[in-house]
Design a protein around this motif. Structure first.
Motif, mmCIF file in Angstrom:
data_model
loop_
_atom_site.group_PDB
_atom_site.id
_atom_site.type_symbol
_atom_site.label_atom_id
_atom_site.label_comp_id
_atom_site.label_asym_id
_atom_site.label_seq_id
_atom_site.Cartn_x
_atom_site.Cartn_y
_atom_site.Cartn_z
ATOM 1 N N PRO A 175 0.814 -1.222 0.000
ATOM 2 C CA PRO A 175 0.000 0.000 0.000
ATOM 3 C C PRO A 175 0.850 1.277 0.000
ATOM 4 C CG PRO A 175 -0.937 -1.596 1.501
ATOM 5 C CD PRO A 175 0.376 -2.158 1.031
ATOM 6 N N LYS A 176 1.967 1.253 0.709
ATOM 7 C CA LYS A 176 2.853 2.415 0.742
ATOM 8 C C LYS A 176 3.442 2.691 -0.643
ATOM 9 C CE LYS A 176 6.737 4.377 3.297
ATOM 10 N NZ LYS A 176 7.728 4.162 4.348
ATOM 11 N N GLN A 177 3.861 1.637 -1.340
ATOM 12 C CA GLN A 177 4.403 1.792 -2.687
ATOM 13 C C GLN A 177 3.322 2.309 -3.655
ATOM 14 O OE1 GLN A 177 5.763 -2.286 -3.054
ATOM 15 N NE2 GLN A 177 7.922 -1.644 -3.018
ATOM 16 N N GLN A 178 2.115 1.793 -3.507
ATOM 17 C CA GLN A 178 1.006 2.250 -4.358
ATOM 18 C C GLN A 178 0.726 3.730 -4.130
ATOM 19 O OE1 GLN A 178 -2.527 -0.214 -4.166
ATOM 20 N NE2 GLN A 178 -1.303 -2.083 -4.149
ATOM 21 N N ASP A 179 0.703 4.126 -2.860
ATOM 22 C CA ASP A 179 0.456 5.539 -2.532
ATOM 23 C C ASP A 179 1.545 6.442 -3.105
ATOM 24 O OD1 ASP A 179 -1.837 4.819 -1.186
ATOM 25 O OD2 ASP A 179 -0.922 4.928 0.814
ATOM 26 N N LYS A 180 2.787 5.997 -3.001
ATOM 27 C CA LYS A 180 3.909 6.779 -3.505
ATOM 28 C C LYS A 180 3.833 6.899 -5.036
ATOM 29 C CE LYS A 180 8.879 7.149 -2.769
ATOM 30 N NZ LYS A 180 10.058 6.519 -2.166
ATOM 31 N N LEU A 181 3.523 5.795 -5.705
ATOM 32 C CA LEU A 181 3.383 5.794 -7.161
ATOM 33 C C LEU A 181 2.230 6.697 -7.584
ATOM 34 C CD1 LEU A 181 4.143 4.659 -9.960
ATOM 35 C CD2 LEU A 181 2.592 2.735 -9.486
ATOM 36 N N LEU A 182 1.120 6.580 -6.886
ATOM 37 C CA LEU A 182 -0.058 7.399 -7.182
ATOM 38 C C LEU A 182 0.261 8.887 -7.044
ATOM 39 C CD1 LEU A 182 -3.117 7.381 -7.827
ATOM 40 C CD2 LEU A 182 -3.519 7.288 -5.374
ATOM 41 N N ALA A 183 0.910 9.252 -5.948
ATOM 42 C CA ALA A 183 1.260 10.660 -5.710
ATOM 43 C C ALA A 183 2.181 11.181 -6.809
ATOM 44 C CB ALA A 183 1.922 10.807 -4.340
ATOM 45 N N ARG A 184 3.155 10.387 -7.203
ATOM 46 C CA ARG A 184 4.109 10.815 -8.235
ATOM 47 C C ARG A 184 3.423 10.981 -9.584
ATOM 48 N NH1 ARG A 184 7.765 13.892 -9.908
ATOM 49 N NH2 ARG A 184 9.378 12.984 -11.204
ATOM 50 N N LEU A 185 2.553 10.034 -9.938
ATOM 51 C CA LEU A 185 1.838 10.111 -11.216
ATOM 52 C C LEU A 185 0.879 11.301 -11.251
ATOM 53 C CD1 LEU A 185 1.141 6.322 -11.835
ATOM 54 C CD2 LEU A 185 2.714 7.786 -13.122
ATOM 55 N N GLU A 186 0.206 11.566 -10.132
ATOM 56 C CA GLU A 186 -0.698 12.721 -10.063
ATOM 57 C C GLU A 186 0.089 14.023 -10.188
ATOM 58 O OE1 GLU A 186 -3.052 12.125 -6.512
ATOM 59 O OE2 GLU A 186 -4.556 10.961 -7.629
ATOM 60 N N GLU A 187 1.276 14.048 -9.594
ATOM 61 C CA GLU A 187 2.136 15.230 -9.681
ATOM 62 C C GLU A 187 2.572 15.473 -11.133
ATOM 63 O OE1 GLU A 187 6.688 15.997 -8.396
ATOM 64 O OE2 GLU A 187 5.370 15.271 -6.799
ATOM 65 N N LEU A 188 2.922 14.408 -11.832
ATOM 66 C CA LEU A 188 3.386 14.521 -13.213
ATOM 67 C C LEU A 188 2.273 14.872 -14.194
ATOM 68 C CD1 LEU A 188 5.835 11.497 -13.409
ATOM 69 C CD2 LEU A 188 6.443 13.914 -13.438
ATOM 70 N N SER A 189 1.078 14.345 -13.950
ATOM 71 C CA SER A 189 -0.003 14.503 -14.931
ATOM 72 C C SER A 189 -0.944 15.661 -14.634
ATOM 73 C CB SER A 189 -0.817 13.218 -15.026
ATOM 74 O OG SER A 189 -1.593 13.049 -13.861
ATOM 75 N N SER A 190 -0.907 16.195 -13.446
ATOM 76 C CA SER A 190 -1.840 17.256 -13.022
ATOM 77 C C SER A 190 -3.290 16.781 -13.076
ATOM 78 C CB SER A 190 -1.677 18.514 -13.885
ATOM 79 O OG SER A 190 -0.355 18.964 -13.847
ATOM 80 N N LYS A 191 -3.491 15.485 -12.982
ATOM 81 C CA LYS A 191 -4.832 14.906 -12.948
ATOM 82 C C LYS A 191 -4.927 13.957 -11.767
ATOM 83 C CE LYS A 191 -5.895 14.897 -17.873
ATOM 84 N NZ LYS A 191 -6.371 14.078 -18.974
ATOM 85 N N LYS A 192 -6.160 13.645 -11.413
ATOM 86 C CA LYS A 192 -6.377 12.606 -10.421
ATOM 87 C C LYS A 192 -6.167 11.281 -11.144
ATOM 88 C CE LYS A 192 -9.533 11.436 -6.751
ATOM 89 N NZ LYS A 192 -9.988 10.129 -6.675
ATOM 90 N N ILE A 193 -5.463 10.371 -10.531
ATOM 91 C CA ILE A 193 -5.105 9.102 -11.164
ATOM 92 C C ILE A 193 -5.878 7.956 -10.518
ATOM 93 C CG2 ILE A 193 -3.211 7.458 -11.545
ATOM 94 C CD1 ILE A 193 -2.874 9.958 -13.213
ATOM 95 N N SER A 194 -6.347 7.056 -11.359
ATOM 96 C CA SER A 194 -6.954 5.811 -10.909
ATOM 97 C C SER A 194 -6.042 4.686 -11.383
ATOM 98 C CB SER A 194 -8.356 5.657 -11.504
ATOM 99 O OG SER A 194 -8.902 4.408 -11.148
ATOM 100 N N LEU A 195 -5.484 3.941 -10.449
ATOM 101 C CA LEU A 195 -4.538 2.878 -10.786
ATOM 102 C C LEU A 195 -5.243 1.539 -10.957
ATOM 103 C CD1 LEU A 195 -1.590 3.537 -8.294
ATOM 104 C CD2 LEU A 195 -1.658 4.051 -10.733
ATOM 105 N N LYS A 196 -4.859 0.832 -12.000
ATOM 106 C CA LYS A 196 -5.268 -0.561 -12.216
ATOM 107 C C LYS A 196 -3.971 -1.363 -12.199
ATOM 108 C CE LYS A 196 -9.644 0.123 -13.035
ATOM 109 N NZ LYS A 196 -10.656 -0.273 -12.133
ATOM 110 N N ILE A 197 -3.728 -2.046 -11.102
ATOM 111 C CA ILE A 197 -2.453 -2.733 -10.899
ATOM 112 C C ILE A 197 -2.654 -4.242 -11.010
ATOM 113 C CG2 ILE A 197 -0.556 -3.137 -9.292
ATOM 114 C CD1 ILE A 197 -1.282 -0.436 -7.992
#
Length: 180
Positions: A120-142
Motif C-alpha cells: 500500500p505504501k508503494q502504491q500511494d507513492k506511485l499514485l502521488a508521483r503520477l498525479e504530480e506529473l499529470s496534473s490529474k487525479k489518477i486511478s490505478l489498475k495494478i
C-alpha cells in the motif's frame, strides 16, 4: 460497427441521467459493481445470454438482484437493456460510461504491471508521483506479472513507460544487435 454505436448511445444515455441527478460518482460505483458481478458470476452471464430464456424471466431476476440494492434509474436501465435485447453489451456500456465519468472528473486511468505485488505504501507513492506529473487525479489498475522479473510497466493513455528488467534487457539486446 453497430455494436460500437449502440454502446456509445446507451452509455451516453445513462451518463446523462447520472449527470442530471448529480450522482455521477454513485452511478459509476454501482455500475462498476454490477460489471464485476457479471464477470464473477458465469451462471448469471449465461442466463442473460441464453436466447431460450424469455425477457420476463430475465427481468424478474434483475429486479430481485437490483431493485432494492441499486439506484432506481440503474435498475430501469438494466430492464431496458433486456427489453431491447442489448444486455449482452452491458460490460462494454459500463466501460464506456466509466471512461466518460473519468473524463468529466479529470481522472486518468493508469495501468500498472508489477513484477511483484506492490505494498500500500508503494502504491500511494506511485499514485502521488503520477498525479504530480499529470496534473490529474489518477486511478490505478495494478496487476502482478512475474514475467517482468523486476520493476514496473506503466501505461498512461498512449504512453508506455517500461521500467521492467525484461524491458531493460530487451533494450540492451537491441543495442548490441545494432552494433554487430
Amino acid at each position: 460497427m453497430l455494436n460500437t454505436q449502440l454502446v456509445e448511445k446507451y452509455a451516453a444515455a445513462i451518463f446523462e441521467v447520472a449527470q442530471e441527478e448529480g450522482k455521477l460518482v454513485e452511478y459509476d460505483d454501482e455500475l462498476m459493481q454490477i460489471r464485476q458481478l457479471f464477470e464473477d458470476n458465469r451462471d448469471l452471464k449465461l442466463f442473460m445470454a441464453d436466447p431460450q430464456i424469455g425477457t420476463a424471466a430475465k427481468k424478474k431476476l434483475m429486479r430481485q438482484l437490483f431493485e432494492k440494492n441499486a439506484l432506481p434509474a440503474i435498475c430501469n436501465f438494466l430492464l431496458l437493456l433486456i427489453d431491447k435485447h442489448r444486455i449482452h453489451l452491458l460490460a462494454e456500456i459500463i466501460e464506456r460510461f466509466h471512461f466518460l465519468s473519468n473524463a468529466t472528473q479529470n481522472i486518468e486511468l493508469v495501468y500498472v504491471r508489477s513484477a511483484k505485488e506492490l505494498t500500500p505504501k508503494q502504491q500511494d507513492k506511485l499514485l502521488a508521483r503520477l498525479e504530480e506529473l499529470s496534473s490529474k487525479k489518477i486511478s490505478l489498475k495494478i496487476r502482478t506479472d512475474a514475467d517482468l522479473i523486476g520493476g514496473l510497466v506503466i501505461k498512461i493513455g498512449d504512453r508506455l513507460i517500461d521500467g521492467s528488467v525484461v524491458g531493460q534487457l530487451n533494450s540492451i539486446k537491441k543495442q548490441l544487435m545494432a552494433n554487430c
